[in-house]
Scaffold this motif. Structure first.
Motif, PDB file in Angstrom:
ATOM      1  N   GLN A   1      -5.240  20.758  -6.108  1.00  0.00           N
ATOM      2  CA  GLN A   1      -6.465  21.502  -6.383  1.00  0.00           C
ATOM      3  C   GLN A   1      -6.925  21.323  -7.825  1.00  0.00           C
ATOM      4  OE1 GLN A   1      -7.315  24.128  -3.441  1.00  0.00           O
ATOM      5  NE2 GLN A   1      -9.012  22.848  -4.133  1.00  0.00           N
ATOM      6  N   ILE A   2      -5.967  21.156  -8.740  1.00  0.00           N
ATOM      7  CA  ILE A   2      -6.312  20.924 -10.147  1.00  0.00           C
ATOM      8  C   ILE A   2      -6.997  19.568 -10.295  1.00  0.00           C
ATOM      9  CG2 ILE A   2      -5.339  20.479 -12.446  1.00  0.00           C
ATOM     10  CD1 ILE A   2      -3.155  22.569 -11.721  1.00  0.00           C
ATOM     11  N   LYS A   3      -6.435  18.539  -9.635  1.00  0.00           N
ATOM     12  CA  LYS A   3      -7.017  17.196  -9.745  1.00  0.00           C
ATOM     13  C   LYS A   3      -8.295  17.060  -8.942  1.00  0.00           C
ATOM     14  CE  LYS A   3      -5.978  12.271  -9.626  1.00  0.00           C
ATOM     15  NZ  LYS A   3      -4.944  11.227  -9.471  1.00  0.00           N
ATOM     16  N   TYR A   4      -8.344  17.736  -7.789  1.00  0.00           N
ATOM     17  CA  TYR A   4      -9.519  17.666  -6.913  1.00  0.00           C
ATOM     18  C   TYR A   4     -10.012  19.098  -6.660  1.00  0.00           C
ATOM     19  CZ  TYR A   4      -7.767  12.942  -6.135  1.00  0.00           C
ATOM     20  OH  TYR A   4      -7.321  11.645  -6.313  1.00  0.00           O
ATOM     21  N   PRO A   5     -10.797  19.647  -7.596  1.00  0.00           N
ATOM     22  CA  PRO A   5     -11.191  21.066  -7.540  1.00  0.00           C
ATOM     23  C   PRO A   5     -11.908  21.491  -6.261  1.00  0.00           C
ATOM     24  CG  PRO A   5     -11.739  20.110  -9.675  1.00  0.00           C
ATOM     25  CD  PRO A   5     -11.332  18.976  -8.791  1.00  0.00           C
ATOM     26  N   ASN A   6     -12.623  20.554  -5.631  1.00  0.00           N
ATOM     27  CA  ASN A   6     -13.386  20.912  -4.426  1.00  0.00           C
ATOM     28  C   ASN A   6     -12.646  20.572  -3.127  1.00  0.00           C
ATOM     29  OD1 ASN A   6     -15.671  21.909  -5.873  1.00  0.00           O
ATOM     30  ND2 ASN A   6     -16.236  19.789  -6.323  1.00  0.00           N
TER      31      ASN A   6
ATOM     32  N   VAL B   1       0.886  -1.160   0.000  1.00  0.00           N
ATOM     33  CA  VAL B   1       0.000   0.000   0.000  1.00  0.00           C
ATOM     34  C   VAL B   1       0.924   1.210   0.000  1.00  0.00           C
ATOM     35  CG1 VAL B   1      -1.887   1.195   1.167  1.00  0.00           C
ATOM     36  CG2 VAL B   1      -1.722  -1.290   1.338  1.00  0.00           C
ATOM     37  N   THR B   2       1.299   1.670  -1.175  1.00  0.00           N
ATOM     38  CA  THR B   2       2.297   2.728  -1.257  1.00  0.00           C
ATOM     39  C   THR B   2       1.749   4.047  -0.728  1.00  0.00           C
ATOM     40  OG1 THR B   2       1.696   3.412  -3.500  1.00  0.00           O
ATOM     41  CG2 THR B   2       3.310   1.637  -3.295  1.00  0.00           C
ATOM     42  N   GLY B   3       2.621   4.788  -0.060  1.00  0.00           N
ATOM     43  CA  GLY B   3       2.214   6.054   0.533  1.00  0.00           C
ATOM     44  C   GLY B   3       1.654   7.036  -0.477  1.00  0.00           C
ATOM     45  N   VAL B   4       2.272   7.121  -1.651  1.00  0.00           N
ATOM     46  CA  VAL B   4       1.822   8.098  -2.655  1.00  0.00           C
ATOM     47  C   VAL B   4       0.448   7.726  -3.199  1.00  0.00           C
ATOM     48  CG1 VAL B   4       3.029   6.967  -4.581  1.00  0.00           C
ATOM     49  CG2 VAL B   4       2.520   9.414  -4.694  1.00  0.00           C
ATOM     50  N   ASP B   5       0.177   6.430  -3.397  1.00  0.00           N
ATOM     51  CA  ASP B   5      -1.143   6.002  -3.875  1.00  0.00           C
ATOM     52  C   ASP B   5      -2.197   6.154  -2.774  1.00  0.00           C
ATOM     53  OD1 ASP B   5      -0.327   5.307  -6.473  1.00  0.00           O
ATOM     54  OD2 ASP B   5       0.375   3.354  -5.799  1.00  0.00           O
ATOM     55  N   PHE B   6      -1.797   5.847  -1.548  1.00  0.00           N
ATOM     56  CA  PHE B   6      -2.722   5.973  -0.421  1.00  0.00           C
ATOM     57  C   PHE B   6      -3.115   7.435  -0.226  1.00  0.00           C
ATOM     58  CE2 PHE B   6      -3.564   5.804   4.312  1.00  0.00           C
ATOM     59  CZ  PHE B   6      -4.740   5.086   4.199  1.00  0.00           C
ATOM     60  N   LEU B   7      -2.152   8.344  -0.368  1.00  0.00           N
ATOM     61  CA  LEU B   7      -2.445   9.772  -0.244  1.00  0.00           C
ATOM     62  C   LEU B   7      -3.441  10.204  -1.318  1.00  0.00           C
ATOM     63  CD1 LEU B   7      -2.056  12.545   1.001  1.00  0.00           C
ATOM     64  CD2 LEU B   7       0.036  12.808  -0.368  1.00  0.00           C
ATOM     65  N   ASN B   8      -3.298   9.660  -2.500  1.00  0.00           N
ATOM     66  CA  ASN B   8      -4.231   9.977  -3.585  1.00  0.00           C
ATOM     67  C   ASN B   8      -5.662   9.574  -3.197  1.00  0.00           C
ATOM     68  OD1 ASN B   8      -4.471  11.064  -6.259  1.00  0.00           O
ATOM     69  ND2 ASN B   8      -4.861   9.012  -7.007  1.00  0.00           N
ATOM     70  N   SER B   9      -5.799   8.385  -2.598  1.00  0.00           N
ATOM     71  CA  SER B   9      -7.116   7.925  -2.142  1.00  0.00           C
ATOM     72  C   SER B   9      -7.657   8.817  -1.027  1.00  0.00           C
ATOM     73  CB  SER B   9      -7.035   6.473  -1.651  1.00  0.00           C
ATOM     74  OG  SER B   9      -6.634   5.602  -2.684  1.00  0.00           O
ATOM     75  N   ILE B  10      -6.753   9.270  -0.156  1.00  0.00           N
ATOM     76  CA  ILE B  10      -7.149  10.156   0.939  1.00  0.00           C
ATOM     77  C   ILE B  10      -7.684  11.479   0.397  1.00  0.00           C
ATOM     78  CG2 ILE B  10      -6.217  11.610   2.800  1.00  0.00           C
ATOM     79  CD1 ILE B  10      -4.421   9.231   3.574  1.00  0.00           C
ATOM     80  N   LEU B  11      -7.010  12.020  -0.601  1.00  0.00           N
ATOM     81  CA  LEU B  11      -7.435  13.300  -1.180  1.00  0.00           C
ATOM     82  C   LEU B  11      -8.835  13.188  -1.783  1.00  0.00           C
ATOM     83  CD1 LEU B  11      -4.118  14.439  -2.909  1.00  0.00           C
ATOM     84  CD2 LEU B  11      -5.065  15.261  -0.745  1.00  0.00           C
ATOM     85  N   ALA B  12      -9.100  12.056  -2.449  1.00  0.00           N
ATOM     86  CA  ALA B  12     -10.433  11.829  -3.021  1.00  0.00           C
ATOM     87  C   ALA B  12     -11.481  11.778  -1.911  1.00  0.00           C
ATOM     88  CB  ALA B  12     -10.438  10.535  -3.828  1.00  0.00           C
ATOM     89  N   TYR B  13     -11.140  11.121  -0.799  1.00  0.00           N
ATOM     90  CA  TYR B  13     -12.055  11.034   0.346  1.00  0.00           C
ATOM     91  C   TYR B  13     -12.296  12.420   0.946  1.00  0.00           C
ATOM     92  CZ  TYR B  13     -13.168  10.568   5.328  1.00  0.00           C
ATOM     93  OH  TYR B  13     -13.713  10.739   6.579  1.00  0.00           O
ATOM     94  N   LEU B  14     -11.229  13.196   1.106  1.00  0.00           N
ATOM     95  CA  LEU B  14     -11.362  14.526   1.702  1.00  0.00           C
ATOM     96  C   LEU B  14     -12.222  15.434   0.831  1.00  0.00           C
ATOM     97  CD1 LEU B  14      -7.680  15.123   2.908  1.00  0.00           C
ATOM     98  CD2 LEU B  14      -9.641  14.486   4.319  1.00  0.00           C
ATOM     99  N   GLU B  15     -12.037  15.354  -0.486  1.00  0.00           N
ATOM    100  CA  GLU B  15     -12.858  16.168  -1.379  1.00  0.00           C
ATOM    101  C   GLU B  15     -14.332  15.770  -1.251  1.00  0.00           C
ATOM    102  OE1 GLU B  15     -12.710  17.623  -5.975  1.00  0.00           O
ATOM    103  OE2 GLU B  15     -12.813  15.471  -5.637  1.00  0.00           O
ATOM    104  N   LYS B  16     -14.581  14.476  -1.213  1.00  0.00           N
ATOM    105  CA  LYS B  16     -15.956  13.962  -1.149  1.00  0.00           C
ATOM    106  C   LYS B  16     -16.652  14.369   0.155  1.00  0.00           C
ATOM    107  CE  LYS B  16     -18.549   9.602  -1.293  1.00  0.00           C
ATOM    108  NZ  LYS B  16     -18.438   8.122  -1.408  1.00  0.00           N
ATOM    109  N   THR B  17     -15.903  14.337   1.257  1.00  0.00           N
ATOM    110  CA  THR B  17     -16.500  14.602   2.572  1.00  0.00           C
ATOM    111  C   THR B  17     -16.425  16.067   2.986  1.00  0.00           C
ATOM    112  OG1 THR B  17     -14.395  14.063   3.662  1.00  0.00           O
ATOM    113  CG2 THR B  17     -15.991  12.269   3.387  1.00  0.00           C
ATOM    114  N   GLY B  18     -15.647  16.857   2.261  1.00  0.00           N
ATOM    115  CA  GLY B  18     -15.520  18.268   2.602  1.00  0.00           C
ATOM    116  C   GLY B  18     -14.564  18.544   3.742  1.00  0.00           C
ATOM    117  N   LYS B  19     -13.786  17.534   4.134  1.00  0.00           N
ATOM    118  CA  LYS B  19     -12.801  17.724   5.207  1.00  0.00           C
ATOM    119  C   LYS B  19     -11.538  18.372   4.620  1.00  0.00           C
ATOM    120  CE  LYS B  19     -14.487  13.731   7.833  1.00  0.00           C
ATOM    121  NZ  LYS B  19     -15.129  14.473   8.925  1.00  0.00           N
TER     122      LYS B  19
END
Length: 254
Positions: free
Chosen positions: A131-136, A87-105
């Motif tokens: 911000q470019i990849k995850y606008p919200n 579970v690579t850190g860089v890929d895991f961070l990418n998943s985290i960013l998607a979660y944060l955008e979705k939840t507004g955290k």
């Protein structure tokens, strides 16, 4: 919240999780009070933890310990408790960013090189690209990694004032993990913090990630060595780690 099943590699705990399971645990941590530490150990960090009691202690207390390193996958097979994947850190961070955008955290980015006459800081550049990849995505703030010990209290205040709920720290291991652990009780809003090493540089575009072939075959360490031969001392940790795992496994079976 997912349940962590932990194995021990050289007596250092590692969660037996794949990417999906790691995210389930992470999402649970984000709903808990206090600041949970997420650690992303590779062979080098495991080796350091066998000699650094403070590092080993904070790994023991971490809310999530993802197997970031092909050496850990090999070692788990040797001790007959095989991990299903890295579970690579860089890929895991990418998943985290998607979660944060979705939840507004919101997220706070701390670490790496400061701004200079030609460029913004690495943390700022990473924030722009996120911000470019995850606008919200809500980015609460950024700060470079060049600060003195006596400035840490003010930095913690800045993180608290930003309202950030997730903290991403790129100070290099184990400094980044120790920073989160030391200040975990001082954070007012941060639910979880992770040490990401060079991942901010990858997001900033100042360091290129290994091509997919190297990623898929667990050879990112080789790519980095070819690009930065000066890393040979760090690279030497992998064979030393494997020898120690083999020796320990052999002795435990006698």
């Amino acid at each position: 919240m997912g349940q962590n099943k932990r194995i021990r590699i050289l007596d250092v705990p590692v969660d037996m999780v794949n990417n999906k399971q790691a995210m389930e645990i992470f999402e649970g941590l984000m709903e808990l009070p206090g600041c949970s530490l997420i650690v992303t150990p590779n062979s080098e960090i495991i080796m350091n933890a066998t000699k650094d009691t403070e590092l080993k202690m904070l790994i023991e207390e971490a809310g999530l310990i993802i197997p970031d390193g092909i050496g850990l996958v090999y070692a788990s097979k040797i001790i007959k408790e095989p991990l299903s994947e890295r579970v690579t850190g860089v890929d895991f961070l990418n998943s985290i960013l998607a979660y944060l955008e979705k939840t507004g955290k919101s997220i706070y980015l701390l670490g790496s090189k400061p701004a200079n006459a030609e460029s913004a800081s690495v943390a700022e550049l990473a924030a722009q690209n996120m911000q470019i990849k995850y606008p919200n995505l809500k980015i609460a703030g950024t700060h470079d990694g060049y600060f003195k010990k006596e400035e840490e209290a003010a930095l913690v205040d800045e993180i608290n004032e930003s309202g950030a709920e997730f903290l991403c720290v790129a100070l290099g291991a184990p400094k980044q993990e120790k920073f989160i652990y030391e200040h975990r009780d001082e954070f007012k809003h941060v639910c979880a913090g992770i040490g990401v090493g060079g991942s901010l540089d990858v997001w900033a575009g100042t360091v290129k990630r290994a091509p997919k072939f190297y990623q898929d075959h667990g050879l990112e360490w080789l790519y980095r060595f070819v690009k930065e031969p000066s890393r040979y001392k760090r690279m030497a940790q992998l064979p030393l780690f494997m020898v120690k795992v083999l020796t320990t496994a052999k002795n435990s079976s006698v």
